[in-house]
Design an enzyme around this catalytic site. Structure first.
Site, short mmCIF file in Angstrom:
data_model
loop_
_atom_site.label_atom_id
_atom_site.label_comp_id
_atom_site.label_asym_id
_atom_site.label_seq_id
_atom_site.Cartn_x
_atom_site.Cartn_y
_atom_site.Cartn_z
N ASP A 116 0.92 -1.35 0.11
CA ASP A 116 0.00 -0.16 -0.13
C ASP A 116 0.70 1.30 0.06
OD1 ASP A 116 0.92 -0.73 2.61
OD2 ASP A 116 -0.62 0.46 3.64
N GLU A 174 -0.46 -1.88 5.41
CA GLU A 174 0.35 -1.78 6.38
C GLU A 174 0.33 -0.56 7.01
OE1 GLU A 174 3.30 -0.58 8.88
OE2 GLU A 174 3.33 0.08 6.67
N GLU A 175 -0.10 0.53 6.20
CA GLU A 175 0.09 1.86 6.74
C GLU A 175 -1.23 2.10 7.48
OE1 GLU A 175 2.33 4.04 6.68
OE2 GLU A 175 3.87 3.37 4.94
N ARG A 214 18.69 -7.06 13.99
CA ARG A 214 19.18 -7.23 15.27
C ARG A 214 18.18 -8.23 15.96
NH1 ARG A 214 16.82 -4.60 19.54
NH2 ARG A 214 18.86 -4.03 20.26
N HIS A 401 7.75 9.01 4.08
CA HIS A 401 6.51 9.79 4.47
C HIS A 401 6.72 11.49 4.03
CE1 HIS A 401 4.39 6.67 7.25
NE2 HIS A 401 5.09 6.26 6.40
#
Length: 428
Positions: A116, A174-175, A214, A401
């Site tokens: 998206d 996802e956003e 990580r 963004h």
């Protein structure tokens, strides 16, 4: 987190196998087509049609329409398997990893990519600029989808190189409001059951080609709140007849900052931000109501529920002291992204073989940004990692963004190479 870039650096693509490097023109073509046709969460119709058309052309088994616009591709390797059902325990020491992998005799690895875009008007003047007014791929999801397509294509052409099954999950939204949970509910991690999952995020906070990986917390939990202070309006020159909602709100904003400063162990990281405060209409009118909106971020899953309780305690206490009332809405959007130690080590070992820059592997790469990859990682062990994509020398280092966000497309075959090597090593 790396905050500065080398003054000059070069990226060595010789560690990317030639058969993947030759995919670069197609990867760029796919990414730019997707960039021109960005779509918001659960509206990725054109994107899903494009992905499905490629999978169909390559003869890859896939399901469409999952959680509205999601797609899952399934590719089965033909290499003779020599593993046992518990070999994946060697890749992770977590009880979840051992318990889950023992359930099946054939290992299954999932790769996740989000599709998206964002409600942002693009300011880049490039041939592949967004053609959809007010919508833009300003976070690299077009690159994620292109990398996942390249991975699917390569795996389908080289099934003899791995023994096991790969599921490639093309996820919507996802956003926001979040596509991972409904995809999981639809069964994307079942039939066959997924043993582990990996995913990447192109990351303009890291130089091109570096890898941030990580174990443990990588990205933060995301919680949101809306609060309306209900006071009593009146004349600005006669304040004693009112309950000033702005004064109450201002004290709440200040008091909320004491949560992290005085209620959270300094060893832990957390953020409470009031991002919007709206009240009043005139110079001489005391506002009847004030509305504030904010977000909470933290890495430690033990904080689930804590901030909601503490924020309401503070709001209630301040309001009571002033004779005001309040209306509070509070909800959890995403939990923290927690990487499994064993799968993170798998990714790190592969990344060391693929990338070579002055920075290289970046283990301290945490961010208070959130991601719904976290829901997948709650279900199965896995690793989400950052692939550095910024190149200031090409003016490709704007933050995520931003209306001028873009990345160096040299990174695309690196992403495919890392995914492919992870598949091969996971099943070996």
């Amino acid at each position: 987190m790396v905050s500065t870039f080398p003054s000059s650096y070069s990226v060595d693509l010789s560690r990317v196998r030639l058969s993947i490097r030759t995919l670069q023109p197609q990867l760029v073509e796919w990414r730019r087509r997707l960039h021109q046709q960005p779509e918001l969460g659960f509206q990725e119709k054109l994107t899903a049609e494009f992905v499905a058309s490629k999978l169909q052309a390559w003869g890859i088994e896939h399901q469409t329409g999952i959680a509205k616009t999601g797609i899952v591709a399934t590719i089965k390797g033909t290499k003779l398997s020599t593993h046992t059902s518990t070999t994946s325990a060697a890749l992770s020491t977590s009880p979840l990893s051992v318990k889950h992998s023992a359930l099946s005799t054939e290992k299954v690895l999932a790769i996740r990519a989000d599709m998206d875009a964002l409600p942002i008007q693009e300011l880049n003047e490039v041939p592949y600029k967004s053609q959809h007014d007010g919508i833009m791929h300003a976070c690299g999801h077009d690159g994620h989808t292109a990398i996942a397509l390249g991975t699917a294509y390569y795996l389908q052409q080289h099934r003899e190189d791995f023994a096991g099954t790969v599921k490639i999950i093309f996820q919507p939204a996802e956003e926001g409001p979040g596509g991972a949970e409904p995809m999981i509910a639809a069964g994307v991690l079942k039939n066959p059951d997924v043993d582990a999952i990996i995913g990447l995020h192109l990351w303009n906070n890291l130089p091109l080609g570096t890898v941030g990986v990580r174990a443990g917390a990588l990205m933060a939990a995301v919680e949101l709140f809306n609060c309306t202070i209900l006071g009593k309006g009146g004349h600005g020159a006669i304040p004693h007849q009112t309950v000033d909602s702005i004064v109450v709100a201002a004290q709440i904003v200040n008091a909320l900052q004491t949560i992290v400063a005085r209620n959270v162990n300094p060893i832990d990281s957390a953020v409470v931000t009031v991002g919007a405060l709206h009240a009043g209409t005139a110079h001489n009118v005391i506002a009847d109501t004030a509305n504030m909106k904010g977000t909470v971020r933290y890495f430690n899953p033990a904080f689930a529920g804590f901030f909601k309780q503490r924020i309401e305690q503070i709001i209630a206490g301040v309001c009571q002291s002033h004779g005001a009332n309040y209306d509070l809405e509070y909800w959890s959007l995403y939990p923290p992204v927690i990487n499994d130690a064993g799968i993170a080590e798998l990714v790190r070992s592969i990344a060391e073989e693929v990338v070579e820059t002055p920075v290289g592997i970046v283990p301290e790469c945490q961010t208070m940004g959130g991601e719904d990859m976290s829901f997948f990682l709650q279900e199965v062990p896995g690793c989400y990692f950052f692939l550095g994509s910024a190149n200031p020398e090409k003016d490709l280092a704007y933050p995520h963004h931003h209306p001028r966000f873009d990345f160096d497309e040299t990174v695309l075959p690196m992403g495919v190479e890392i995914f492919i090597r992870c598949v091969e090593k996971f099943f070996s």
